[in-house]
Design a protein around this motif. Structure first.
Motif, PDB file in Angstrom:
ATOM      1  N   ASP A 214       0.831  -1.299  -0.104  1.00  0.00           N
ATOM      2  CA  ASP A 214       0.050   0.050   0.030  1.00  0.00           C
ATOM      3  C   ASP A 214       0.669   1.267  -0.032  1.00  0.00           C
ATOM      4  O   ASP A 214       0.558   2.146  -0.618  1.00  0.00           O
ATOM      5  CB  ASP A 214      -1.010  -0.041   1.182  1.00  0.00           C
ATOM      6  CG  ASP A 214      -2.195  -0.984   1.266  1.00  0.00           C
ATOM      7  OD1 ASP A 214      -2.203  -1.447  -0.141  1.00  0.00           O
ATOM      8  OD2 ASP A 214      -2.834  -1.429   2.176  1.00  0.00           O
ATOM      9  N   ARG A 215       2.030   1.119   0.674  1.00  0.00           N
ATOM     10  CA  ARG A 215       2.943   2.414   0.881  1.00  0.00           C
ATOM     11  C   ARG A 215       3.503   2.622  -0.488  1.00  0.00           C
ATOM     12  O   ARG A 215       3.685   3.746  -1.028  1.00  0.00           O
ATOM     13  CB  ARG A 215       3.784   2.349   1.879  1.00  0.00           C
ATOM     14  CG  ARG A 215       3.449   2.474   3.322  1.00  0.00           C
ATOM     15  CD  ARG A 215       4.428   2.533   4.430  1.00  0.00           C
ATOM     16  NE  ARG A 215       5.359   1.746   4.522  1.00  0.00           N
ATOM     17  CZ  ARG A 215       5.146   0.516   5.113  1.00  0.00           C
ATOM     18  NH1 ARG A 215       4.217   0.336   5.862  1.00  0.00           N
ATOM     19  NH2 ARG A 215       6.186  -0.471   5.286  1.00  0.00           N
ATOM     20  N   ILE A 216       3.753   1.375  -1.084  1.00  0.00           N
ATOM     21  CA  ILE A 216       4.619   1.644  -2.424  1.00  0.00           C
ATOM     22  C   ILE A 216       3.582   2.186  -3.390  1.00  0.00           C
ATOM     23  O   ILE A 216       3.964   3.111  -4.191  1.00  0.00           O
ATOM     24  CB  ILE A 216       5.268   0.162  -2.858  1.00  0.00           C
ATOM     25  CG1 ILE A 216       6.592  -0.227  -1.895  1.00  0.00           C
ATOM     26  CG2 ILE A 216       5.750   0.251  -4.241  1.00  0.00           C
ATOM     27  CD1 ILE A 216       6.912  -1.540  -1.909  1.00  0.00           C
ATOM     28  N   TYR A 217       2.490   1.559  -3.304  1.00  0.00           N
ATOM     29  CA  TYR A 217       1.706   2.000  -4.474  1.00  0.00           C
ATOM     30  C   TYR A 217       1.125   3.431  -4.221  1.00  0.00           C
ATOM     31  O   TYR A 217       0.896   4.285  -5.082  1.00  0.00           O
ATOM     32  CB  TYR A 217       0.149   1.308  -4.407  1.00  0.00           C
ATOM     33  CG  TYR A 217      -0.722   1.820  -5.350  1.00  0.00           C
ATOM     34  CD1 TYR A 217      -0.548   1.741  -6.787  1.00  0.00           C
ATOM     35  CD2 TYR A 217      -1.788   2.628  -4.951  1.00  0.00           C
ATOM     36  CE1 TYR A 217      -1.428   2.315  -7.750  1.00  0.00           C
ATOM     37  CE2 TYR A 217      -2.629   3.193  -6.063  1.00  0.00           C
ATOM     38  CZ  TYR A 217      -2.394   3.007  -7.325  1.00  0.00           C
ATOM     39  OH  TYR A 217      -3.175   3.604  -8.167  1.00  0.00           O
ATOM     40  N   SER A 218       1.045   4.027  -3.008  1.00  0.00           N
ATOM     41  CA  SER A 218       0.783   5.362  -2.735  1.00  0.00           C
ATOM     42  C   SER A 218       1.941   6.198  -3.338  1.00  0.00           C
ATOM     43  O   SER A 218       1.704   7.397  -3.860  1.00  0.00           O
ATOM     44  CB  SER A 218       0.728   5.767  -1.132  1.00  0.00           C
ATOM     45  OG  SER A 218       1.823   5.610  -0.524  1.00  0.00           O
TER      46      SER A 218
END
Length: 146
Positions: free
Chosen positions: A115-119
């Motif tokens: 999720d952090r990488i996608y953000s």
């Protein structure tokens, strides 16, 4: 016109070089190396972990937006790369119009990290001109070199 060539020329060249290097790495990881019938560590197909974003390409030109999003995200994603102890083997523009991110198959999948990488991708995709930039996470073997 000349400003656009200068502006996007380096980005496009970077994506092409990165694509060639990624192809060489992945080809080396998936090359058949044993006699017929011998078991191999290489999976027969890509294992997709998770998909994010909007896969419709109606709102933007992928050949302009995706290279720019990749370029904008590079520094922020460096901490997630395997060389820095992170779970990512690499990433690149897939020919069907999304960014493919390769997660090291030997590191447990962590959804909050994804999720952090996608953000990062989504934020920089918006800056480049794509809402909900399409990203696919898949498992990959870590490249050990020759």
């Amino acid at each position: 016109m000349n400003e656009n060539v200068q502006k996007y020329g380096l980005v496009i060249l970077t994506v092409i070089v990165f694509g060639i290097i990624s192809y060489i790495i992945i080809s080396g990881m998936t090359a058949f190396s044993g006699p017929a019938g011998e078991e191999s560590d290489v999976p027969d197909s890509v294992v997709i972990i998770r998909k994010y974003g909007n896969f419709s390409q109606d709102d933007y030109n992928i050949y302009e937006v995706m290279p720019e999003a990749i370029n904008l995200s590079r520094a922020e994603l460096s901490e997630y790369m395997g060389l820095e102890g992170g779970p990512l083997v690499g990433y690149g523009l897939y020919y069907e119009g999304y960014i493919e991110v390769w997660w090291d198959k030997d590191i447990p999948v962590n959804e909050s990290t994804m999720d952090r990488i996608y953000s990062v991708w989504n934020k920089n995709g918006k800056l480049a001109g794509a809402e909900d930039i399409p990203v696919v996470f898949s498992l990959s073997s870590k490249y050990e070199g020759d």
